[in-house]
Design a protein around this motif. Structure first.
Motif: not given
Ligand SMILES: [Mg+2]
Length: 272
Positions: A97, A101, A106-108, A113, A142-143
């Motif tokens: 992930t 990202a 772009t964060g998931a 995720d 990321t998240h």
């Protein structure tokens, strides 16, 4: 205090690295810092958990404590592409992930995720004035799913409470978000080990780390409990070790482990 937290996280990470992906109970109980394992690293080598924590730290240092997610993302990319913040400038482990990202910017946001990839690097924000929204924005680099963001907010609040001298039991009792999927946090200390999962799912990791902290009374016992849970050993030990570093201070970390820790110069230059 920041130093205690970061060194505590790094030592836990390094202890767990050789055992990552090992199933619980399939290896002799860990008692010391060794090398080898899946990643084949020398003893005392920290992994992505610590490197990304240090990148976060370094960003806050550079901005004077302000949260700048673009600056943090650039530093994460520098780690991923050039090994900045890594021992020997060598990045040997990155979550899927996180890699996606950082490549896409772009964060998931998917339910699936919710690995522990933002929880493991969020600790420096406990030593800033970051708001809950800002903590969530840092996770979202990321998240970006709400579960990951909420886990990060909960963890930062816990760390701040512990840094303020509140006991582990009281800090856990003060956790505000115990709605689904965080329903077990208040009662975590009473759960048997068999009910503690140490997977890479962010809720499992937060639960496991808190269980290790709440059921032990010194730094070494806390992080060894984490490594001996198996599976995502380095991250559970890093997340637990960061909090244990705050509770027991660097002086409470066994000296041989501090001496064995590699990359101490990288840690020292990122502190603020
Ligand atoms: Mg790792």
């Amino acid at each position: 205090m920041l130093k205690d937290a970061i060194v505590g996280l790094a030592v836990g990470d390094a202890l767990g690295v050789p055992y990552e992906f090992r199933a619980r109970g399939t290896y002799q109980a860990v008692e010391d810092m060794v090398g080898g394992g899946f990643h084949g690293q020398p003893a005392g080598t920290f992994s992505d958990d610590t490197s990304m924590t240090l990148a976060t730290c370094d960003s806050l240092r550079a901005t004077g404590g302000a949260v700048d997610v673009d600056d943090m993302r650039r530093r994460f990319v520098a780690w991923m592409e050039r090994g900045e913040y890594a021992v020997d400038h060598r990045m040997f482990d990155i979550g899927g992930t996180t890699a996606t990202a950082l490549r896409t910017g772009t964060g998931a946001t998917g339910t699936h995720d919710n690995g522990n990839g933002s929880l493991m690097r969020i600790l420096p924000l406990a030593f800033s004035d970051a708001t809950d929204d800002e903590i969530a924005q840092v996770s979202a680099i990321t998240h970006a799913h709400s579960t990951s963001c909420r886990a990060c907010v909960t963890y930062v609040h816990l760390a701040r409470d512990l840094a303020a001298g509140i006991s582990v039991a009281d800090a856990i009792a003060r956790i505000e978000d115990t709605a689904v999927p965080f329903t077990r946090l208040h009662g975590i200390a009473d759960l048997p080990r068999d009910e503690i999962h140490s997977s890479g799912y962010v809720v499992d990791t937060l639960e496991a780390a808190l269980w290790c902290l709440a059921t032990t009374t010194d730094y070494a016992a806390c992080v060894l409990a984490a490594v001996n849970l198996g599976e995502d050993t380095d991250t559970v030990a890093a997340v637990a070790g960061g909090l244990a570093g705050i509770v027991y201070d660097e002086a409470g970390i066994p000296k041989p482990w501090l001496d064995a820790l590699r990359g101490r110069d990288i840690i020292d230059r990122c502190l603020f």
